[in-house]
Motif scaffolding. Structure first.
Motif, PDB file in Angstrom:
ATOM      1  N   ALA A 197       6.679  -6.022  -3.652  1.00 31.72           N
ATOM      2  CA  ALA A 197       5.748  -7.150  -3.634  1.00 31.72           C
ATOM      3  C   ALA A 197       5.042  -7.320  -4.977  1.00 31.72           C
ATOM      4  O   ALA A 197       4.581  -8.411  -5.301  1.00 31.72           O
ATOM      5  CB  ALA A 197       4.732  -6.972  -2.515  1.00 31.72           C
ATOM      6  N   THR A 257       6.279 -12.070  -2.352  1.00 28.98           N
ATOM      7  CA  THR A 257       7.166 -11.640  -1.281  1.00 28.98           C
ATOM      8  C   THR A 257       6.680 -12.084   0.089  1.00 28.98           C
ATOM      9  O   THR A 257       5.480 -12.043   0.378  1.00 28.98           O
ATOM     10  CB  THR A 257       7.271 -10.095  -1.299  1.00 28.98           C
ATOM     11  OG1 THR A 257       7.798  -9.675  -2.538  1.00 28.98           O
ATOM     12  CG2 THR A 257       8.137  -9.594  -0.163  1.00 28.98           C
ATOM     13  N   LEU A 276       1.148  -7.675   3.808  1.00 29.10           N
ATOM     14  CA  LEU A 276       1.962  -8.685   3.131  1.00 29.10           C
ATOM     15  C   LEU A 276       2.175  -9.876   4.060  1.00 29.10           C
ATOM     16  O   LEU A 276       2.211  -9.713   5.277  1.00 29.10           O
ATOM     17  CB  LEU A 276       3.325  -8.092   2.749  1.00 29.10           C
ATOM     18  CG  LEU A 276       3.311  -7.022   1.668  1.00 29.10           C
ATOM     19  CD1 LEU A 276       4.694  -6.417   1.505  1.00 29.10           C
ATOM     20  CD2 LEU A 276       2.857  -7.639   0.354  1.00 29.10           C
TER      21      LEU A 276
END
Lengths: 335, 335
Positions: free
Chosen positions: A134, A139, A149
């Motif tokens: 990431a 991402t 994330l």
DNA sequence: CTGGGCTCTGCAAACGGTTTCATACTCCTC
DNA sequence: GAGGAGTATGAAACCGTTTGCAGAGCCCAG
């Protein structure tokens, strides 16, 4: 090859003006703009994206990493992703890792410069590696959740609950779960979900091995399933379920009379075989589209504090591989 | 982001030297080269491919156009192509046309600037459009042949001969061919091939409709097949064969007792269903790899006069959907 | 009539590499 | 010891586009 200068000289303006006609049309005088655009279409001019990307830092590409295109689950996702990406003039780099976690991070790195962001679909890598990926490139996780994330997932626990509800209603009280890859996050979610659901119904749960998420993996699971003495199994995915279904039939086991089987994914094949597979339908194309939307959103607002984590619901599709337990067979196998 | 200048100053040389270390290492002094490369790996420098492409005119990407990722035939090809492309440090743009010939040329044009060449897999466009596509970007055809363009194909006629030989040996004398898309070049090849093979054996050939190359298309073909009075059919592809197989079973027709079925492609599903489908195995991944090799060869020698046209052989895989004709059933249906 | 603000356009500098050309240096030969 | 060939490196131009900055022209208010 026709460049911005060709258009500029043809329209009697400077390259800057031509550029502005495409990137911020409103600031150039209407008459000029029209003349430029006319010459551009006349010459069939298309901006060189590499050159543009060099200065803007944007490539107009997104990268897609997935475990195995040979599993029909993933092509559906690719279709969804491509469709949505093309709507925003993005192209998609597809990379297949062949289910090898070791190569994932390397592929992310090698692709990073050529894409504005990546969609990691069912990545097998560890959370720390995921975090590193990431940092390399914006991402979005698809069918996985980790460390805050942005992600698009499905309701694994709820899916397992639906499966167990269905089996419980049919009268099963001893159910197996056939696991997929050890590194699969979805797999762990499903195990946890099915444990909870089974407990809630007072159902005994047998967890059976780890198998490759393929047809062959399912075949390999047959013996363990038979030995476990369960009257129904839920498989990690449809391919395993289909492999199992087939191997069982070859051993003379009648599905669903002697054993009920439920898969996960609802890949197209599952409706093509007989008996047709009862399965949890995962919104494949939709999840792909959502992942693209999410990624574009992340790209548009790089500093957003709370990256969204979406969850799409699954739905049980009852076909022909589930039925009430066969008492005789059940007692025979448990004996 | 670390640039060539960072590496240059870290190694105490000019950017030119760093560049040469990567593009033509032999012309820079060993000591210097080693120092530069050490700094480069230390700083994790990776050349920006967009910038490089701007001046060299090469992107390091190849484009792949295909009709429908949902047909398992194509993901296999994609895997072969990707694998081979990555060996030469090429990335692959995959574009799915959803079986729509009208969008093919547009997609080729929009992708042209971003790729060094394209592989058109089973394109449905007309020869004139194909020729135009080839002027836009170096092109290799996969599973199609046209106008002297470099291509990788399979032995369609020979495949049909194998199918007919097999059916003739079983005793069939009235065979059907279920056609796929009207625009499919492979389809026309197969029709021509099967006509010739049938004639050689004195077999009566019934050509049945045009159907979508999908499972649903195969289902739709069932009625026509039953009305035709044949005892065996060869289908345009496995998906049609499987759809047909299924629809027939739902109507109480026993395959292979009442009707033999042969598909083409040998997609993974064909081995998963029961009865397992007898089919002509097409070397899918291999054809993808060959296409990449061919394209790279074309890119390396742009002026080559005789673009190669390779043909890979198919092989009949006999499974469970072919058997000797059932005399009673045949007379019943022809009555 | 002057000056300030707007609108539109052009110039030129980037972006990160590659490549041509020139230069400095080494080495060898006569 | 001078000159020529050959080698290793650097300076600068270039690829096609975007964009900050400046300037030209215009309009309007004072």
């Amino acid at each position: 090859m026709v460049t911005i200068r060709d258009v500029a000289s043809a329209a009697g303006v400077s390259p800057s003006t031509v550029s502005r006609c495409f990137t911020q049309p409103e600031i150039v005088e209407a008459a000029t703009r029209e003349r430029v655009l006319r010459m551009a279409t006349h010459l069939d001019y298309r901006p060189n994206r590499a050159a543009r990307g060099l200065i803007t830092g944007r490539t107009g590409n997104i990268g897609l990493l997935l475990p195995d295109l040979a599993n029909p689950f993933f092509p559906s996702i690719v279709k969804g992703i491509q469709h949505q990406a093309h709507l925003s003039e993005y192209q998609v780099f597809v990379v297949d890792t062949d289910e090898d976690p070791a190569v994932e991070l390397g592929l992310v790195r090698s692709l990073a410069k050529q894409v504005d962001g990546m969609i990691l679909c069912s990545p097998r890598m560890r959370p720390a590696e995921l975090a590193e990926a990431a940092t390399v490139s914006p991402t979005v996780l698809l069918h996985r959740r980790a460390g805050g994330l942005p992600s698009v997932g499905i309701g694994n626990a709820d899916a397992m609950r639906q499966a167990i509800d269905h089996l419980a209603a049919l009268g099963h009280d001893r159910v197996g779960f056939v696991s997929g890859p050890r590194r699969s996050w979805s797999g762990r979610q499903r195990v946890a979900g099915i444990r909870k659901a089974a407990a809630a119904h007072g159902i005994t749960l047998e967890e059976i091995g780890h198998f490759a998420p393929t047809f062959e993996g399912g075949s390999a699971a047959a013996q363990g399933v038979l030995l476990s003495g369960v009257t129904a199994v839920v498989a990690y995915n449809d391919l395993i379920a289909l492999g199992l279904l087939n191997a069982l039939r070859d051993r003379g086991v009648d599905v669903p009379r002697d054993l009920s089987i439920i898969g996960v994914d609802d890949i197209s094949v599952s409706a093509m075989v007989r008996p047709a597979l009862t399965t949890l339908s995962v919104p494949k194309e939709e999840s792909g589209r959502e992942a693209v939307d999410l990624l574009l959103q992340v790209l548009a607002h790089p500093g957003a504090r709370n990256p969204p984590a979406e969850t799409l619901p699954c739905r049980l599709t009852v076909r022909q591989t589930t039925a009430p337990p066969n008492q005789r067979a059940a007692t025979r196998t448990t004996a």
